[in-house]
Design a protein around this motif. Structure first.
Motif, mmCIF file in Angstrom:
data_model
loop_
_atom_site.group_PDB
_atom_site.id
_atom_site.type_symbol
_atom_site.label_atom_id
_atom_site.label_comp_id
_atom_site.label_asym_id
_atom_site.label_seq_id
_atom_site.Cartn_x
_atom_site.Cartn_y
_atom_site.Cartn_z
ATOM 1 N N THR A 170 -7.159 9.286 -2.905
ATOM 2 C CA THR A 170 -7.544 9.035 -1.383
ATOM 3 C C THR A 170 -7.939 10.352 -1.031
ATOM 4 O O THR A 170 -7.343 11.313 -1.340
ATOM 5 N N PRO A 171 -9.364 10.506 -0.913
ATOM 6 C CA PRO A 171 -9.756 11.716 -0.127
ATOM 7 C C PRO A 171 -9.101 11.966 1.236
ATOM 8 O O PRO A 171 -9.049 11.254 2.084
ATOM 9 N N ALA A 172 -8.604 13.110 1.309
ATOM 10 C CA ALA A 172 -7.851 13.500 2.401
ATOM 11 C C ALA A 172 -8.840 14.030 3.428
ATOM 12 O O ALA A 172 -9.856 14.733 3.323
ATOM 13 N N LEU A 173 -8.634 13.628 4.591
ATOM 14 C CA LEU A 173 -9.504 13.962 5.677
ATOM 15 C C LEU A 173 -9.076 15.179 6.447
ATOM 16 O O LEU A 173 -7.867 15.671 6.321
ATOM 17 N N SER A 174 -9.663 15.825 7.023
ATOM 18 C CA SER A 174 -9.375 17.145 7.740
ATOM 19 C C SER A 174 -10.232 17.092 9.226
ATOM 20 O O SER A 174 -11.042 16.226 9.332
ATOM 21 N N VAL A 175 -9.393 17.801 10.004
ATOM 22 C CA VAL A 175 -9.983 17.995 11.524
ATOM 23 C C VAL A 175 -10.648 19.308 11.702
ATOM 24 O O VAL A 175 -9.843 20.198 11.290
ATOM 25 N N VAL A 176 -11.680 19.383 12.201
ATOM 26 C CA VAL A 176 -12.254 20.889 12.213
ATOM 27 C C VAL A 176 -12.157 21.389 13.976
ATOM 28 O O VAL A 176 -12.487 20.372 14.566
ATOM 29 N N HIS A 177 -11.854 22.335 14.001
ATOM 30 C CA HIS A 177 -11.578 22.833 15.331
ATOM 31 C C HIS A 177 -12.045 24.264 15.460
ATOM 32 O O HIS A 177 -11.546 25.101 14.571
ATOM 33 N N MET A 230 0.713 -1.131 -0.098
ATOM 34 C CA MET A 230 -0.181 -0.185 -0.215
ATOM 35 C C MET A 230 1.037 1.145 0.057
ATOM 36 O O MET A 230 1.765 1.689 0.659
ATOM 37 N N ARG A 231 0.461 2.161 -0.641
ATOM 38 C CA ARG A 231 1.251 3.461 -0.931
ATOM 39 C C ARG A 231 0.341 4.684 -0.749
ATOM 40 O O ARG A 231 -0.858 4.635 -0.924
ATOM 41 N N ALA A 232 0.941 5.838 -0.208
ATOM 42 C CA ALA A 232 0.067 6.934 0.056
ATOM 43 C C ALA A 232 1.097 7.874 -0.571
ATOM 44 O O ALA A 232 1.731 8.610 0.225
ATOM 45 N N ASP A 233 0.839 8.545 -1.583
ATOM 46 C CA ASP A 233 1.330 9.741 -2.417
ATOM 47 C C ASP A 233 0.542 10.873 -2.379
ATOM 48 O O ASP A 233 -0.705 10.933 -2.921
ATOM 49 N N PRO A 234 1.114 12.089 -2.025
ATOM 50 C CA PRO A 234 0.356 13.494 -2.137
ATOM 51 C C PRO A 234 -0.239 13.340 -3.776
ATOM 52 O O PRO A 234 0.509 13.091 -4.604
ATOM 53 N N GLY A 235 -1.423 13.896 -3.824
ATOM 54 C CA GLY A 235 -2.267 13.848 -5.301
ATOM 55 C C GLY A 235 -2.767 12.846 -5.556
ATOM 56 O O GLY A 235 -3.514 12.868 -6.712
ATOM 57 N N THR A 236 -2.657 11.599 -4.871
ATOM 58 C CA THR A 236 -3.340 10.585 -5.518
ATOM 59 C C THR A 236 -5.112 10.434 -5.015
ATOM 60 O O THR A 236 -5.257 11.553 -4.275
#
Lengths: 157, 385, 132
Positions: free
Chosen positions: A9-16, A1-7
């Motif tokens: 995979t929807p990016a999660l974000s943290v709301v604060h 499994m690989r994780a490259d920026p820009g692929t």
């Protein structure tokens, strides 16, 4: 499994939401100025070196690097030195709520002061605003010793 | 003191939101690109200087979290913050570290992720007694001064729009730029939304996510690492009184920028900047400011700035191309924006400007602007003096 | 005089691609991932895109759910927190310890416990408990 920026995979974000409270000490110059406002009295601090009368009263002259202590009276009427009409709502950092638009802003040189005060204008029509206009303070009914004891400045007809 | 040069530059793709990377990953993207450009590895970095406006991201100790991105673990690492000038000030701090003889190779990295916070509110968190009750944000503050520029210099909305068109069209040749608008017209600028009279949406810089890094080296490593180092001939910073009304006609007088430019030109032996500079990367957060800076930088006489833009003197094919990168008007991650100015000025001397290269550039100017209270001026040259 | 004030500031942080993959595996599969650096072999947990050696640690590998308690502390009224190195990882990360502080010792074997309701955040990992 690989994780490259820009692929894909929807990016999660943290709301604060950050809530901060604080207590600021005014210092003696500000304390005297604000106490004056509560009595509809405006005072500037005059530099003993260059004679410049600072309004708002500043604790130091940035030119002469002197500490200031010579209070001089200033009228609540003056001349418009710069102006704009703001259409972009900004969040009021004190309440977290957007400030209603449009509203006029000005740099005002009050009679008896050499620097200019940043404050609201009652007029929000660009065609009726110009550098050099005479303006005067409109005071809040119940004064409480804060900069917004002056609600805004209105053009003197 | 030793001579120092910029020997490598790197920047991220700048965009409205870079959700594919976290803050340290964004910094690493720029830092890695700068190291690759300089042809060195992380082990050859002796010290790291960072630039960021932490209130915009609401993250304490950005120098801790982002330092890792700039390969800082195990090395001296510090952050420099002077408002919008932070990036240029960080570069100047990097120059000083290398010039001092204490460090041979210094990495300077700046970043901002505006998409993660609320910039306008952050900007309003200034003096609690004077500013918060009457804040109008960065745009309102600029607009106040612009009324004076219009009244005293006769600058028109059309002349300001020409600056916007030049910037965004230049940006279309810069693969990193956030706003790339190759077809933008004056009419489109004049038709864009009014933000604060007379400043319109397309007169203002965007808020970008991005990072930029440069590699600074002292004399010997600079010659070894770079075939055409961008030598630092002058690096000057000036501070000013803080309150909005303390300084008369700020945009017109702009004492910080005038004084810094004069000192920098003296140090670099420049007498006629318009003729002797080959390219300039100036920090213009709003179109009107670029016109005011022309005067403050001595590129023209008082009242001539409007003519300069109308005559195309500062266009890519003009006598002095100003902001071939597209400038802050096209890309503005605040903590990085000053680093970008220095990086873009340096890469022009390196001859690595690609489609935005000014042919044969050998003397380049970079400036930083920080809320009227700071100006930085840097002169880079192909000759080491 | 004293001026009292408060402010509310909204933020929305991007976890980035690497941390998002970690959080998704945690939420959807109840698995812990680390990132392995192809250059130096280090396995970072939580995973980071950029290895401390300077290369990119883009290879994601499963670590844990068992691990070793490296060190711990007790916060009065809030329970125990510890640094846990999951099996297969070279780094440790901070999280809650779910057992009574009296029963904890450095070097103990612990095991991840995942939250029942998971929504995509580090709290999807409820904490670590002493392995039985």
């Amino acid at each position: 499994m690989r994780a490259d920026p820009g692929t894909a995979t929807p990016a999660l974000s943290v709301v604060h939401e950050m809530r901060l409270t604080w207590r600021y000490a005014s210092g003696t110059a500000m304390e005297r100025f604000l106490a004056g406002l509560a009595e509809r009295r405006i005072e500037a601090l005059r530099c003993g070196g260059c004679g410049r009368r600072y309004l708002p009263p500043r604790p130091f002259c940035g030119r002469c690097r002197l500490r200031l202590s010579d209070w001089v009276p200033v009228r609540d009427e003056g001349t418009l030195d710069a102006w704009t009409v703001v259409h972009l709502p900004i969040v009021d950092a004190r309440t977290g709520e957007p400030r209603p638009v449009p509203y006029g802003m000005g740099l005002i040189r009050l009679d008896g002061a050499d620097t200019t005060l940043n404050h609201y204008l009652a007029e929000a029509d660009p065609d009726r605003l110009a550098i050099g206009l005479r303006v005067r303070a409109v005071w809040r009914e119940e004064l409480r010793g804060a900069l917004d004891d002056i609600l805004h400045f209105e053009v003197v007809p | 003191m030793r001579r120092v040069a910029v020997v490598g530059t790197g920047q991220t793709r700048h965009a409205k939101a870079r959700e594919d990377v976290s803050q340290p990953e964004l910094v690493r993207e720029a830092a890695r690109a700068a190291l690759e450009d300089a042809g060195i590895g992380p082990a050859e970095i002796d010290a790291v200087v960072l630039s960021n406006m932490e209130l915009f991201e609401g993250r304490a100790l950005p120098e801790l979290w982002a330092g890792e991105g700039a390969f800082a673990a195990g090395k001296p690492c510090l952050k420099v913050a002077t408002g919008g000038t932070s990036g240029t000030s960080a570069c100047i701090a990097g120059f000083h570290l290398a010039a001092s003889g204490l460090f041979d190779v210094v990495l300077v990295a700046g970043f901002e992720k505006h998409s993660e916070g609320h910039t306008q509110t952050g900007m309003a968190l200034t003096d609690p007694f004077w500013d918060r009750a009457v804040a109008s944000g960065a745009v309102g503050n600029f607009a106040l001064s612009i009324s004076q520029l219009q009244a005293e210099r006769g600058i028109t909305e059309e002349q300001a729009a020409l600056v916007a068109v030049k910037a965004r069209r230049n940006a279309a040749r810069n693969p990193h730029a956030h706003l790339q608008m190759a077809e933008l017209t004056v009419d489109e600028v004049l038709d864009s939304r009014m933000l604060a009279h007379p400043v319109r949406m397309l007169d203002m810089c965007p808020q970008s996510d991005g990072a930029c890094a440069i590699v600074v080296a002292s004399d010997e490593p600079a010659r070894r690492l770079c075939p055409r180092p961008a030598w630092v001939r002058a690096a000057v910073t000036r501070h000013e009184q803080p309150y909005l009304g303390d300084v008369d006609r700020r945009l017109l007088t702009m004492r910080t920028l005038r004084d810094a430019a004069r000192a920098a030109y003296d140090a670099a032996g420049i007498r006629e900047p318009l003729r002797e500079l080959d390219v300039a990367e100036i920090y213009e957060p709003v179109t009107y400011a670029e016109l005011a800076w022309y005067e403050a930088l001595g590129l023209c006489e008082e009242g001539e700035a409007g003519r300069l833009i109308e005559d195309g003197v500062t266009a890519m094919d003009g006598e002095l191309p100003v902001n071939p990168s597209g400038g802050v008007l096209s890309t503005n991650p605040v903590g990085a924006s000053g680093v970008i100015r220095v990086a873009e000025a340096a890469l022009q001397i390196h001859g690595r400007g690609g489609e935005r290269q000014v042919e044969g550039a050998s003397t380049a100017l970079a400036t930083g602007y920080g809320v009227y209270a700071w100006s930085d001026v840097v002169v880079l040259q192909a000759e080491a003096a | 005089m004293i001026l009292e004030g408060s402010v509310r500031l909204p933020f929305r942080y991007a976890a980035g691609t690497t941390a998002s993959t970690f959080l998704e595996a945690l939420r959807d599969e109840g698995r812990l991932l680390g990132s392995r650096c192809p250059a130096c072999g280090t396995v970072l947990c939580p995973p980071r895109l950029d290895c401390r050696c300077g290369e990119r640690a883009t290879e994601l590998v499963e670590v844990g759910p068992a691990g070793t308690l490296v060190s711990w502390t007790e916060l009065p009224g809030r329970g125990a927190y510890g640094l846990v190195r999951p099996d297969g990882a070279d780094t440790a990360f901070v999280h809650r310890l779910l057992d009574a502080p009296e029963s904890l010792r450095g070097g103990m074997r612990v095991h991840a416990r995942f939250a029942e309701e998971r929504s995509g955040g580090i709290a999807d990992l409820a904490g670590f408990e002493v392995a039985s």
